[in-house]
Design a protein around this motif. Structure first.
Motif, PDB file in Angstrom:
ATOM      1  N   LYS A 186       0.813  -1.220   0.000  1.00  0.00           N
ATOM      2  CA  LYS A 186       0.000   0.000   0.000  1.00  0.00           C
ATOM      3  C   LYS A 186       0.844   1.267   0.000  1.00  0.00           C
ATOM      4  O   LYS A 186       0.421   2.302  -0.509  1.00  0.00           O
ATOM      5  N   THR A 187       2.042   1.191   0.581  1.00  0.00           N
ATOM      6  CA  THR A 187       2.868   2.396   0.687  1.00  0.00           C
ATOM      7  C   THR A 187       3.961   2.476  -0.371  1.00  0.00           C
ATOM      8  O   THR A 187       4.669   3.480  -0.439  1.00  0.00           O
ATOM      9  N   HIS A 189       4.053   2.862  -3.711  1.00  0.00           N
ATOM     10  CA  HIS A 189       3.980   3.935  -4.708  1.00  0.00           C
ATOM     11  C   HIS A 189       3.997   5.321  -4.065  1.00  0.00           C
ATOM     12  O   HIS A 189       4.275   6.312  -4.735  1.00  0.00           O
ATOM     13  N   LEU A 190       3.705   5.396  -2.769  1.00  0.00           N
ATOM     14  CA  LEU A 190       3.728   6.686  -2.082  1.00  0.00           C
ATOM     15  C   LEU A 190       5.133   7.061  -1.635  1.00  0.00           C
ATOM     16  O   LEU A 190       5.534   8.222  -1.714  1.00  0.00           O
ATOM     17  N   ARG A 191       5.894   6.068  -1.177  1.00  0.00           N
ATOM     18  CA  ARG A 191       7.194   6.347  -0.568  1.00  0.00           C
ATOM     19  C   ARG A 191       8.372   6.118  -1.506  1.00  0.00           C
ATOM     20  O   ARG A 191       9.489   6.528  -1.203  1.00  0.00           O
TER      21      ARG A 191
END
Length: 215
Positions: A186-187, A189-191
């Motif tokens: 879940k993280t 592509h954000l981080r």
């Protein structure tokens, strides 16, 4: 003895019918659980809800699953099997590195699709991953086993350096975990906006080649 032998075909037929009936009931219960969980989430869906949806008593559900956790663990196994029905090492005609890229890429795309299209079911997989449920642990072992087979094939063909295939598979699965473990994906592509999933997979596979440091 003769009477027993004479009755055996009929007994076998009855056992087969009972087994088929049990499998049908289990499939119906899991189907209802999947439908309700996809709408309301696992935390807001209990055995009574599932029984009511099927017009049966909770006691009948408990005939097949001793607890809510056992039912949801079976549901996790069902979702994983439906999402990754061809979880295998792939064609022997391709180089192991190419097959590994396809394999991890497929895992990543499958979990991304679940996260996007079936948010509540993805949450259930995240719980199963975080709490080490048997069904998810079996999935992880299956992935590791397939990767080990591909590493071993690559070593045999001279594509990868000599190494312990199981240890190498563990290293490769760990280094790419952010792409296929629900609690981490879940993280990603954000981080990690500077790299793509394909770049991470290729970078990790390069460690298997000659000259790379042993894991």
């Amino acid at each position: 003895m003769l009477e027993s032998d004479h009755c055996r075909p009929g007994m076998t037929s009855r056992r087969r019918r009972r087994q088929e009936s049990r499998e049908t009931s289990v499939a119906r219960i899991l189907g209802a659980a999947e439908t309700l969980c996809a709408i309301h989430g696992s935390a807001k869906t209990n055995v009574c809800d599932i029984a009511s949806y099927l017009s049966m008593s909770p006691a009948n559900v408990y005939r097949f699953f001793p607890s809510k956790l056992a039912l949801y663990d079976a549901l996790v196994a069902r979702v994983l099997e439906d999402t990754f029905p061809a979880t295998r090492s792939g064609s022997d005609r391709k180089l192991s590195a190419a097959t590994l890229r396809e394999f991890f890429g497929g895992l990543h795309r499958g979990f991304l699709a679940l996260m996007r299209d079936e948010e509540k079911l993805f949450e259930l997989l995240t719980i199963a991953d975080d709490e080490h449920w048997p069904a998810f642990e079996a999935h992880v072992k299956r992935v590791r086993s397939i990767v080990a087979e591909l590493v071993e094939a690559g070593v045999r063909e001279g594509e990868f350096r000599q190494q312990d295939s199981l240890r190498a598979a563990e290293c490769l699965c760990t280094s790419t975990a952010a792409l296929w473990e629900p609690k981490a994906i879940k993280t990603f592509h954000l981080r990690r906006s500077l790299i793509t999933p394909e770049e991470l997979i290729s970078f990790s596979i390069e460690a298997l080649r000659n000259g790379a440091l042993p894991c």
